[in-house]
Design a protein around this motif. Structure first.
Motif, short mmCIF file in Angstrom:
data_model
loop_
_atom_site.label_atom_id
_atom_site.label_comp_id
_atom_site.label_asym_id
_atom_site.label_seq_id
_atom_site.Cartn_x
_atom_site.Cartn_y
_atom_site.Cartn_z
N ALA A 21 0.81 -1.22 0.00
CA ALA A 21 0.00 0.00 0.00
C ALA A 21 0.84 1.27 0.00
O ALA A 21 0.29 2.37 0.05
CB ALA A 21 -0.94 0.00 1.21
N THR A 22 2.16 1.14 -0.06
CA THR A 22 3.05 2.29 -0.15
C THR A 22 4.09 2.01 -1.23
O THR A 22 4.20 0.90 -1.74
CB THR A 22 3.79 2.56 1.17
OG1 THR A 22 4.81 1.58 1.37
CG2 THR A 22 2.82 2.54 2.36
N PHE A 23 4.89 3.03 -1.53
CA PHE A 23 6.04 2.82 -2.42
C PHE A 23 7.24 2.30 -1.64
O PHE A 23 8.35 2.23 -2.16
CB PHE A 23 6.40 4.12 -3.13
CG PHE A 23 5.54 4.37 -4.35
CD1 PHE A 23 5.86 3.80 -5.58
CD2 PHE A 23 4.40 5.15 -4.27
CE1 PHE A 23 5.06 4.01 -6.69
CE2 PHE A 23 3.60 5.38 -5.38
CZ PHE A 23 3.93 4.80 -6.59
N GLY A 24 7.00 1.89 -0.42
CA GLY A 24 8.03 1.41 0.48
C GLY A 24 7.90 2.17 1.78
O GLY A 24 7.78 3.40 1.78
N PRO A 25 7.92 1.48 2.91
CA PRO A 25 7.67 2.18 4.18
C PRO A 25 8.86 2.96 4.69
O PRO A 25 10.00 2.50 4.67
CB PRO A 25 7.33 1.02 5.14
CG PRO A 25 8.04 -0.17 4.56
CD PRO A 25 8.02 0.02 3.07
N GLN A 95 5.92 10.51 -4.50
CA GLN A 95 6.13 9.10 -4.18
C GLN A 95 7.21 8.92 -3.12
O GLN A 95 7.10 8.07 -2.24
CB GLN A 95 6.48 8.33 -5.46
CG GLN A 95 5.33 8.26 -6.46
CD GLN A 95 5.77 7.84 -7.85
OE1 GLN A 95 6.97 7.70 -8.12
NE2 GLN A 95 4.82 7.61 -8.75
N VAL A 96 8.27 9.72 -3.21
CA VAL A 96 9.39 9.61 -2.27
C VAL A 96 9.06 10.23 -0.92
O VAL A 96 9.33 9.63 0.13
CB VAL A 96 10.65 10.26 -2.86
CG1 VAL A 96 11.77 10.32 -1.81
CG2 VAL A 96 11.13 9.50 -4.09
N GLU A 319 9.47 1.12 -7.77
CA GLU A 319 9.26 0.80 -6.36
C GLU A 319 10.57 0.49 -5.65
O GLU A 319 10.72 0.76 -4.46
CB GLU A 319 8.30 -0.38 -6.21
CG GLU A 319 6.87 -0.09 -6.62
CD GLU A 319 6.56 -0.48 -8.05
OE1 GLU A 319 5.69 0.18 -8.66
OE2 GLU A 319 7.17 -1.44 -8.56
N ASP A 320 11.52 -0.07 -6.38
CA ASP A 320 12.82 -0.40 -5.79
C ASP A 320 13.57 0.87 -5.41
O ASP A 320 14.02 1.04 -4.25
CB ASP A 320 13.63 -1.22 -6.80
CG ASP A 320 14.86 -1.88 -6.18
OD1 ASP A 320 15.41 -1.34 -5.21
OD2 ASP A 320 15.26 -2.94 -6.68
#
Length: 472
Positions: A21-25, A95-96, A319-320
């Motif tokens: 649900a995120t682009f990475g926590p 996103q970041v 996403e990475d």
């Protein structure tokens, strides 16, 4: 909530949700979810009223991001791509740095579904506004409204050449992609005649030289039209615009479109191979709620299939790299715009800069499309660039304190803490051994703080290179 190893722990369930649900926590996401619990955290993320000051600040760093055509035309040379690039940089910034992460993920889904390549030659003055007024505006609204907005926006109409249509020579690109990509899909059984009818209904829609939408009745192809089980006499050229909106409403509410939207969301959040039963259930939710997107998302996150899909998705390059910046808790600062530009161009090298896929079908969201040794090496280089702050605008003197070894730590204690912090679990024994081999010490030895002052970034990057971090 189970996977191959058995029931998920609370920590595993929370990490699974954050990965999807995120682009990475970021650490703050982990803390927020632990404090609120899954239901309250999801409710906040799914609320259209939720504000995002951090994301807004990152967006404002780029003055032409999302600008209207008049502003773009006043600000750049004709046909210059500056505003389109700034919109891509700003999208990456949200996103970041943004806290409204689930909204940003859904925006990314629909930016690829109703895709307009940004940058592209004919989008120089109109594509920036498309990102805000079509996709972002409707991402938590009704798909029918988003579809109709897209089909009246100069960016889409230029991108798929609808502005070149005349009554005598109808360009079929938009009518075809509307059926194939945006709504019912090829499995609905539409024919070549249906596709031509679709193009006829949309004829007359175009854009002025100033980048504004216009409907020109003299360019609308009249005469009876039939697409699937929808038909109209289509006798009035002046009535062609309203007729087109009725047609778009029909398509948006078609059961095949419901499955298309449900499948798109399931592939994004659940599995590269979407479970048919879940797609069918979500399609019914979509239809019962008059194409509203939020009820579909709510049902998806309540489904057993979502919670039982641990390990079924992998990070794409976007996403990475974004997930790496978020895992490292990279802060926003006065020169972060330069850092976001550097990150954008690295993603461009990886074939995954925001909004930039060159074809109308949007970026693929399945693992095989992104599997190559060369790309993996580029991703690993990005982990090191971010760990050490090599990119201008994202430089930092030291790693965050919670990623550095503490006085008295053994290497195992430090490695385990890094694993929990960065990938949500301790490294396994083979990974610990590999990390120990890299630093040239036993896992039971005390950390050499002097040597790790300059080598810690490589150790952090190695943890980010792990298969666990690649999992989404």
């Amino acid at each position: 909530m189970v996977d191959k190893a058995g029931p998920l722990t609370a920590a595993q369930a929370q990490r699974h949700l954050l990965n999807r649900a995120t682009f990475g926590p970021r650490p703050s996401d982990v803390e927020s979810l632990a404090k609120l619990g899954i239901d309250r955290w999801l409710a906040a993320q799914l609320s259209p009223a939720t504000k995002d000051p951090a994301g807004d600040e990152a967006w404002r760093a780029f003055k032409l991001a999302g600008a209207d055509p008049a502003t773009v035309r006043r600000s750049v040379n004709q046909y210059a791509w500056d505003a389109m690039f700034e919109t891509g940089f700003a999208t990456l910034g949200r996103q970041v740095f943004g806290r409204r992460q689930l909204f940003e993920v859904v925006v990314d889904v629909f930016a690829n579904h109703l895709h307009v390549s940004t940058p592209s030659d004919r989008g120089w003055d109109v594509a920036p506004q498309y990102a805000t007024q079509v996709i972002r505006k409707h991402a938590f609204g009704r798909y029918a409204d988003m579809l109709k907005a897209a089909m009246r926006h100069p960016a889409m109409l230029r991108y798929l050449d609808n502005d070149t249509s005349t009554r005598e020579s109808v360009n079929e690109n938009l009518g075809r992609e509307l059926l194939e990509l945006h709504t019912v899909g090829v499995s609905s059984g539409y024919t070549e005649k249906d596709m031509r009818g679709s193009a006829y209904v949309l004829s007359g829609r175009g854009a002025t030289e100033d980048g504004l939408f216009e409907y020109r009745p003299e360019r609308h192809r009249t005469g009876r039209v039939k697409v699937l089980d929808w038909s109209a006499a289509n006798t009035s050229a002046r009535g062609g615009l309203a007729l087109g909106d009725k047609y778009l409403d029909y398509l948006a509410k078609h059961p095949a479109t419901a499955k298309t939207i449900a499948r798109k969301l399931v592939v994004r959040f659940v599995d590269d191979v979407p479970p048919r039963e879940l797609v069918a259930r979500l399609a019914q939710v979509y239809l019962r709620n008059n194409t509203a997107i939020l009820p579909v998302l709510t049902a998806l996150f309540r489904s057993a299939e979502f919670w039982n899909s641990l390990g079924r998705k992998t990070k794409r390059p976007l996403e990475d790299v974004v997930g790496t910046a978020r895992a490292l808790d990279v802060p926003f600062g006065p020169s972060s715009d330069k850092g976001l530009e550097a990150m954008y161009w690295q993603l461009n090298n990886l074939g995954h800069a925001p909004l930039a896929w060159p074809s109308p079908n949007g970026y693929p969201d399945v693992a095989p499309a992104w599997s190559s040794a060369g790309q993996m090496l580029e991703r690993w280089s990005s982990h090191r660039a971010l760990s050490y702050g090599w990119w201008e605008g994202l430089k930092r003197e030291k790693l965050p304190a919670d990623l550095r070894p503490r006085s008295g730590d053994t290497y195992r204690e430090w490695f385990d803490r890094l694993g929990v912090r960065l990938i949500g679990q301790r490294p396994n024994s083979r990974q610990r051994s590999a990390l120990a081999q890299f630093v040239g010490a036993k896992t039971t030895s005390r950390v050499d703080l002097g040597r790790m002052e300059w080598q810690a970034g490589h150790v952090v990057a190695l943890v980010l290179d792990s298969p666990q971090f690649l999992a989404r």
